[in-house]
Design a protein around this motif. Structure first.
Motif, PDB file in Angstrom:
ATOM      1  N   LYS A 184      -0.506 -20.402  -4.775  1.00  0.00           N
ATOM      2  CA  LYS A 184      -1.930 -20.657  -4.516  1.00  0.00           C
ATOM      3  C   LYS A 184      -2.633 -21.133  -5.786  1.00  0.00           C
ATOM      4  O   LYS A 184      -3.441 -22.062  -5.746  1.00  0.00           O
ATOM      5  N   ASN A 185      -2.314 -20.493  -6.912  1.00  0.00           N
ATOM      6  CA  ASN A 185      -2.922 -20.896  -8.193  1.00  0.00           C
ATOM      7  C   ASN A 185      -2.524 -22.307  -8.591  1.00  0.00           C
ATOM      8  O   ASN A 185      -3.192 -22.936  -9.414  1.00  0.00           O
ATOM      9  N   ASN A 186      -1.426 -22.812  -8.015  1.00  0.00           N
ATOM     10  CA  ASN A 186      -0.968 -24.180  -8.272  1.00  0.00           C
ATOM     11  C   ASN A 186      -1.347 -25.132  -7.135  1.00  0.00           C
ATOM     12  O   ASN A 186      -0.806 -26.228  -7.034  1.00  0.00           O
ATOM     13  N   CYS A 197       0.847  -1.177   0.000  1.00  0.00           N
ATOM     14  CA  CYS A 197       0.000   0.000   0.000  1.00  0.00           C
ATOM     15  C   CYS A 197       0.892   1.240   0.000  1.00  0.00           C
ATOM     16  O   CYS A 197       2.094   1.147   0.178  1.00  0.00           O
ATOM     17  N   GLY A 198       0.303   2.362  -0.212  1.00  0.00           N
ATOM     18  CA  GLY A 198       1.071   3.598  -0.263  1.00  0.00           C
ATOM     19  C   GLY A 198       1.668   3.803  -1.646  1.00  0.00           C
ATOM     20  O   GLY A 198       1.490   3.012  -2.558  1.00  0.00           O
ATOM     21  N   VAL A 199       2.415   4.874  -1.773  1.00  0.00           N
ATOM     22  CA  VAL A 199       2.972   5.232  -3.080  1.00  0.00           C
ATOM     23  C   VAL A 199       4.317   4.575  -3.346  1.00  0.00           C
ATOM     24  O   VAL A 199       4.755   4.478  -4.476  1.00  0.00           O
ATOM     25  N   SER A 200       4.983   4.112  -2.318  1.00  0.00           N
ATOM     26  CA  SER A 200       6.309   3.510  -2.474  1.00  0.00           C
ATOM     27  C   SER A 200       6.254   2.050  -2.036  1.00  0.00           C
ATOM     28  O   SER A 200       6.491   1.722  -0.887  1.00  0.00           O
ATOM     29  N   VAL A 201       5.946   1.169  -2.976  1.00  0.00           N
ATOM     30  CA  VAL A 201       5.784  -0.250  -2.675  1.00  0.00           C
ATOM     31  C   VAL A 201       7.155  -0.926  -2.611  1.00  0.00           C
ATOM     32  O   VAL A 201       7.987  -0.751  -3.493  1.00  0.00           O
ATOM     33  N   ASP A 202       7.377  -1.693  -1.546  1.00  0.00           N
ATOM     34  CA  ASP A 202       8.621  -2.443  -1.370  1.00  0.00           C
ATOM     35  C   ASP A 202       8.652  -3.571  -2.399  1.00  0.00           C
ATOM     36  O   ASP A 202       7.773  -4.440  -2.402  1.00  0.00           O
ATOM     37  N   PRO A 203       9.655  -3.589  -3.296  1.00  0.00           N
ATOM     38  CA  PRO A 203       9.693  -4.624  -4.333  1.00  0.00           C
ATOM     39  C   PRO A 203       9.792  -6.041  -3.770  1.00  0.00           C
ATOM     40  O   PRO A 203       9.310  -6.988  -4.396  1.00  0.00           O
ATOM     41  N   GLU A 204      10.388  -6.204  -2.608  1.00  0.00           N
ATOM     42  CA  GLU A 204      10.479  -7.540  -2.007  1.00  0.00           C
ATOM     43  C   GLU A 204       9.098  -8.035  -1.579  1.00  0.00           C
ATOM     44  O   GLU A 204       8.756  -9.199  -1.771  1.00  0.00           O
ATOM     45  N   LEU A 205       8.289  -7.157  -1.014  1.00  0.00           N
ATOM     46  CA  LEU A 205       6.928  -7.545  -0.629  1.00  0.00           C
ATOM     47  C   LEU A 205       6.079  -7.835  -1.860  1.00  0.00           C
ATOM     48  O   LEU A 205       5.239  -8.741  -1.842  1.00  0.00           O
ATOM     49  N   LEU A 206       6.318  -7.107  -2.940  1.00  0.00           N
ATOM     50  CA  LEU A 206       5.623  -7.380  -4.199  1.00  0.00           C
ATOM     51  C   LEU A 206       6.015  -8.756  -4.728  1.00  0.00           C
ATOM     52  O   LEU A 206       5.158  -9.538  -5.157  1.00  0.00           O
ATOM     53  N   ARG A 207       7.309  -9.089  -4.666  1.00  0.00           N
ATOM     54  CA  ARG A 207       7.773 -10.409  -5.118  1.00  0.00           C
ATOM     55  C   ARG A 207       7.126 -11.514  -4.290  1.00  0.00           C
ATOM     56  O   ARG A 207       6.627 -12.502  -4.831  1.00  0.00           O
ATOM     57  N   ILE A 208       7.111 -11.339  -2.976  1.00  0.00           N
ATOM     58  CA  ILE A 208       6.527 -12.356  -2.095  1.00  0.00           C
ATOM     59  C   ILE A 208       5.046 -12.541  -2.402  1.00  0.00           C
ATOM     60  O   ILE A 208       4.559 -13.667  -2.509  1.00  0.00           O
ATOM     61  N   SER A 209       4.315 -11.455  -2.567  1.00  0.00           N
ATOM     62  CA  SER A 209       2.889 -11.562  -2.884  1.00  0.00           C
ATOM     63  C   SER A 209       2.675 -12.276  -4.207  1.00  0.00           C
ATOM     64  O   SER A 209       1.774 -13.112  -4.336  1.00  0.00           O
ATOM     65  N   THR A 210       3.513 -11.969  -5.187  1.00  0.00           N
ATOM     66  CA  THR A 210       3.404 -12.620  -6.500  1.00  0.00           C
ATOM     67  C   THR A 210       3.683 -14.118  -6.389  1.00  0.00           C
ATOM     68  O   THR A 210       2.937 -14.940  -6.928  1.00  0.00           O
ATOM     69  N   VAL A 211       4.750 -14.479  -5.684  1.00  0.00           N
ATOM     70  CA  VAL A 211       5.086 -15.900  -5.507  1.00  0.00           C
ATOM     71  C   VAL A 211       3.959 -16.616  -4.766  1.00  0.00           C
ATOM     72  O   VAL A 211       3.545 -17.710  -5.172  1.00  0.00           O
ATOM     73  N   LEU A 212       3.447 -16.021  -3.706  1.00  0.00           N
ATOM     74  CA  LEU A 212       2.381 -16.670  -2.935  1.00  0.00           C
ATOM     75  C   LEU A 212       1.107 -16.841  -3.766  1.00  0.00           C
ATOM     76  O   LEU A 212       0.438 -17.871  -3.668  1.00  0.00           O
ATOM     77  N   ASN A 213       0.795 -15.846  -4.603  1.00  0.00           N
ATOM     78  CA  ASN A 213      -0.375 -15.983  -5.489  1.00  0.00           C
ATOM     79  C   ASN A 213      -0.156 -17.087  -6.508  1.00  0.00           C
ATOM     80  O   ASN A 213      -1.072 -17.867  -6.808  1.00  0.00           O
ATOM     81  N   THR A 214       1.058 -17.180  -7.068  1.00  0.00           N
ATOM     82  CA  THR A 214       1.356 -18.229  -8.046  1.00  0.00           C
ATOM     83  C   THR A 214       1.296 -19.601  -7.388  1.00  0.00           C
ATOM     84  O   THR A 214       0.754 -20.550  -7.961  1.00  0.00           O
ATOM     85  N   LYS A 233      12.748 -25.267  -3.029  1.00  0.00           N
ATOM     86  CA  LYS A 233      13.415 -26.300  -2.224  1.00  0.00           C
ATOM     87  C   LYS A 233      12.631 -26.598  -0.933  1.00  0.00           C
ATOM     88  O   LYS A 233      12.412 -27.768  -0.599  1.00  0.00           O
ATOM     89  N   LEU A 234      12.225 -25.565  -0.213  1.00  0.00           N
ATOM     90  CA  LEU A 234      11.543 -25.758   1.070  1.00  0.00           C
ATOM     91  C   LEU A 234      10.179 -26.434   0.911  1.00  0.00           C
ATOM     92  O   LEU A 234       9.774 -27.233   1.755  1.00  0.00           O
ATOM     93  N   LEU A 235       9.475 -26.095  -0.161  1.00  0.00           N
ATOM     94  CA  LEU A 235       8.152 -26.670  -0.381  1.00  0.00           C
ATOM     95  C   LEU A 235       8.181 -27.909  -1.260  1.00  0.00           C
ATOM     96  O   LEU A 235       7.164 -28.582  -1.417  1.00  0.00           O
ATOM     97  N   ASP A 236       9.340 -28.182  -1.849  1.00  0.00           N
ATOM     98  CA  ASP A 236       9.510 -29.325  -2.738  1.00  0.00           C
ATOM     99  C   ASP A 236       8.476 -29.286  -3.870  1.00  0.00           C
ATOM    100  O   ASP A 236       7.708 -30.229  -4.076  1.00  0.00           O
ATOM    101  N   VAL A 237       8.482 -28.147  -4.588  1.00  0.00           N
ATOM    102  CA  VAL A 237       7.563 -27.946  -5.700  1.00  0.00           C
ATOM    103  C   VAL A 237       8.356 -27.691  -6.980  1.00  0.00           C
ATOM    104  O   VAL A 237       9.517 -27.276  -6.921  1.00  0.00           O
ATOM    105  N   PRO A 238       7.745 -27.893  -8.141  1.00  0.00           N
ATOM    106  CA  PRO A 238       8.426 -27.588  -9.403  1.00  0.00           C
ATOM    107  C   PRO A 238       8.661 -26.083  -9.557  1.00  0.00           C
ATOM    108  O   PRO A 238       7.929 -25.269  -8.980  1.00  0.00           O
ATOM    109  N   GLU A 239       9.658 -25.725 -10.353  1.00  0.00           N
ATOM    110  CA  GLU A 239      10.008 -24.318 -10.567  1.00  0.00           C
ATOM    111  C   GLU A 239       8.825 -23.477 -11.026  1.00  0.00           C
ATOM    112  O   GLU A 239       8.648 -22.348 -10.569  1.00  0.00           O
ATOM    113  N   HIS A 240       8.009 -24.010 -11.922  1.00  0.00           N
ATOM    114  CA  HIS A 240       6.904 -23.209 -12.457  1.00  0.00           C
ATOM    115  C   HIS A 240       5.851 -22.872 -11.396  1.00  0.00           C
ATOM    116  O   HIS A 240       5.022 -22.002 -11.616  1.00  0.00           O
ATOM    117  N   PHE A 241       5.896 -23.517 -10.242  1.00  0.00           N
ATOM    118  CA  PHE A 241       4.956 -23.208  -9.164  1.00  0.00           C
ATOM    119  C   PHE A 241       5.224 -21.845  -8.538  1.00  0.00           C
ATOM    120  O   PHE A 241       4.372 -21.303  -7.852  1.00  0.00           O
TER     121      PHE A 241
END
Length: 129
Positions: free
Chosen positions: A37-39, A18-35, A96-104
């Motif tokens: 979840k979609n898998n 949120c806000g005008v200056s989004v932390d790119p690391e938090l954006l990456r984490i949200s993107t990975v978690l959404n991906t 590695k930690l979740l033992d999932v394929p790369e595309h996940f």
């Protein structure tokens, strides 16, 4: 399937995006978690502001905070055991930690670790959410 949970420091909203200056690391984490979840892979994500009870009821995380304080967050647990502290997992570590394929986790961007997140990125302390 392995169970991962992410315990984050206090943020103004559940993702810190949120806000005008989004932390790119938090954006990456949200993107990975959404991906993930979609898998079909669920990762619990709790921040101290929105889910304080999760920090109280998880004995491992509660003990960690008593010993190290909230400056040691985020804490990442896998199957109830602490796997990473003080930073978020890289994309490779998620695999590695979740033992999932790369595309996940989506496209893997470089192997460099990013600096520990320093909050939600809200400008001037004023949060939008």
């Amino acid at each position: 399937m392995k169970k991962m949970e992410i315990f984050e420091p206090a943020m103004c909203c559940s993702t810190g995006l949120c806000g005008v200056s989004v932390d790119p690391e938090l954006l990456r984490i949200s993107t990975v978690l959404n991906t993930l979840k979609n898998n079909g892979v669920q990762v619990g994500r709790f921040n101290l502001t929105n889910a304080p009870q999760e920090f109280v009821t998880n004995k491992t995380v509660n003990d960690f905070i008593r010993e190290k304080g909230v400056d040691g967050l985020p804490v990442i647990t896998v199957d109830g055991n602490i796997a990473i502290t003080g930073r978020y997992p890289s994309n490779e570590e998620f695999i590695k930690l979740l033992d999932v394929p790369e595309h996940f986790v989506g496209k893997i961007a470089g192997g460099a670790e990013t600096e520990k997140s320093k909050g939600c990125g809200c400008s001037g302390g004023g949060c939008c959410c």
